[in-house]
Design a protein around this motif. Structure first.
Motif: not given
Lengths: 287, 287
Positions: A94-98
């Motif tokens: 997900t965006v907050h992980i990547k």
């Protein structure tokens, strides 16, 4: 065949979105990441109901791109640690992980703006009154009486002492999923200044069937196929259609809703056959 | 007198927003909280430039409400722990402090939708082409080429090894503050299908002067008067107009920009006197 039509429209929508995301920044890269890899069901509903009403695909792709941007924004924010806290979406981090949480907040915000830019783009919906009307309807479907209300009810349910009952969960899903399905499926009629009533009925039944199938997949699917974490709701003791109705009754309910959705299209006769296929596809999918 | 006009329009905008936020949920309460207590400078710009172009206030209050909803969304998200992490805003606890982070994300999301609902509301801007155009312009001003880009540059600056230079910080502020000021100040002309050029020039100078004054207040103000934390940028070693230019040169630059803003209005003659007062107010304010 339906799968081919879905894939063709999804590619077309993706291209339209790509050309409207500019710059080579973390923000634009993360926006593209968030938009990639979806089935574009809502965008397809726009394209197909536009076809049904004689609207050119070159025009319809703009509002289709708009609803996909709006849906993508909701997923990015929904996945945040303070919301559903998901690491995986469409088989990708997900965006907050990547990237990070700040980027995920901003990507969602920018995608919501992009949604309205696409719906209100003069190269899209030709009739300016219909364009403005679609924008207004999207604002209402997305906001505090629509999708965000559904999300808020969902978050509240996580900390509630008593699990939701069937009526409450139906209200929740009408906001969370139903509002955008309703917007997408009526878009063709609104673009053509036609009565959106029959397509609204189709969308209401379809949206609910879709959500029941989502709960079925969450119960029976595996993460590899689904592309996101599964079984989280059951593990958290959250009410779902499956926990409330049982697996067999949930499947049967979804199947009845699909028939109801198809019946709503009688006015359109044979020309709505693709929308009927789509309704049946929605409850046969495993991801 | 300007203060009275500001307060009167702010009250009118507030009433318009209140009637469009429905329900008695945490979500609606937190949305009202986020909208309360601002000076409504951007909304006033819409109301005043509409007056300048002969547009009724009953109509103009809708896009004015829209820009205030959009600005409020940006503050709620900007205050989040993963962004600027602020506890205090307009002298009140921020949304994530008074409620929680999930509510703050959803409140911001719903306020952005509300912004477009107000701008596209048929009781607001009468001419449907102008309405649609204002919606499109708002989407662009708010999104990845406007306000969100400014925010992203601001976040990136926090972790950069080298502080921003004057050109970079000017670009950052053109997005973060300038885009919404530009939208608001040109709204009256767009509503009246007039040339937005002179008001765009006014807004560009005004927005930059506003941001320089914000940096001056951050350097010289106290939290009690300002209603939010001050001195954070300096403490974090972030570049500001004051750190780059020095206090006196920053003040002088802001003053020049205000004169420039006033000169842009020559076409409007005496009728633009309130907008000139507003420009001077912007650099005299202490909060």
């Amino acid at each position: 065949m339906l799968q081919d039509a879905l894939a063709a429209d999804a590619a077309r929508i993706q291209t339209c979105l790509d050309t409207h995301i500019t710059g080579e920044t973390d923000l634009s890269a993360a926006m593209r990441h968030a938009l990639a890899g979806g089935k574009a069901l809502r965008g397809f509903l726009v394209m197909e109901t536009a076809r049904l009403h004689g609207i050119e695909a070159d025009r319809a792709v703009y509002p289709a791109a708009g609803i996909e941007a709006l849906h993508a924004y909701s997923l990015v924010h929904d996945d945040l640690p303070c919301m559903d806290d998901d690491d995986l979406r469409r088989g990708q981090p997900t965006v907050h992980i990547k990237w990070n949480e700040a980027t995920a907040v901003l990507v969602g915000d920018a995608l919501q703006s992009l949604a309205f830019e696409m719906v209100l783009h003069p190269d899209g919906v030709a009739d300016v009154a219909a364009r403005s009307e679609l924008g207004l309807r999207l604002a209402r479907a997305a906001g505090q009486q629509g999708m965000v209300l559904g999300q808020a009810l969902d978050i509240a349910a996580e900390t509630a002492d008593v699990p939701l009952n069937l009526e409450e969960i139906t209200t929740l899903q009408a906001g969370k999923t139903g509002a955008l399905f309703g917007w997408a499926a009526t878009a063709g009629a609104v673009m053509a200044n036609a009565d959106p009533g029959p397509l609204q009925n189709y969308a209401a039944a379809l949206g609910l069937a879709f959500q029941i199938q989502d709960d079925v997949i969450d119960e029976t699917g595996d993460e590899g196929t689904v592309g996101k974490a599964v079984g989280k709701d059951a593990a958290a003791g959250k009410a779902t259609f499956v926990s409330l109705l049982g697996l067999e009754e949930a499947k049967s309910r979804a199947s009845d809703l699909v028939e109801q959705a198809c019946d709503s299209l009688s006015l359109y006769g044979e020309s709505a056959e693709t929308l009927r296929h789509l309704a049946r596809f929605v409850i046969s999918r495993q991801a």
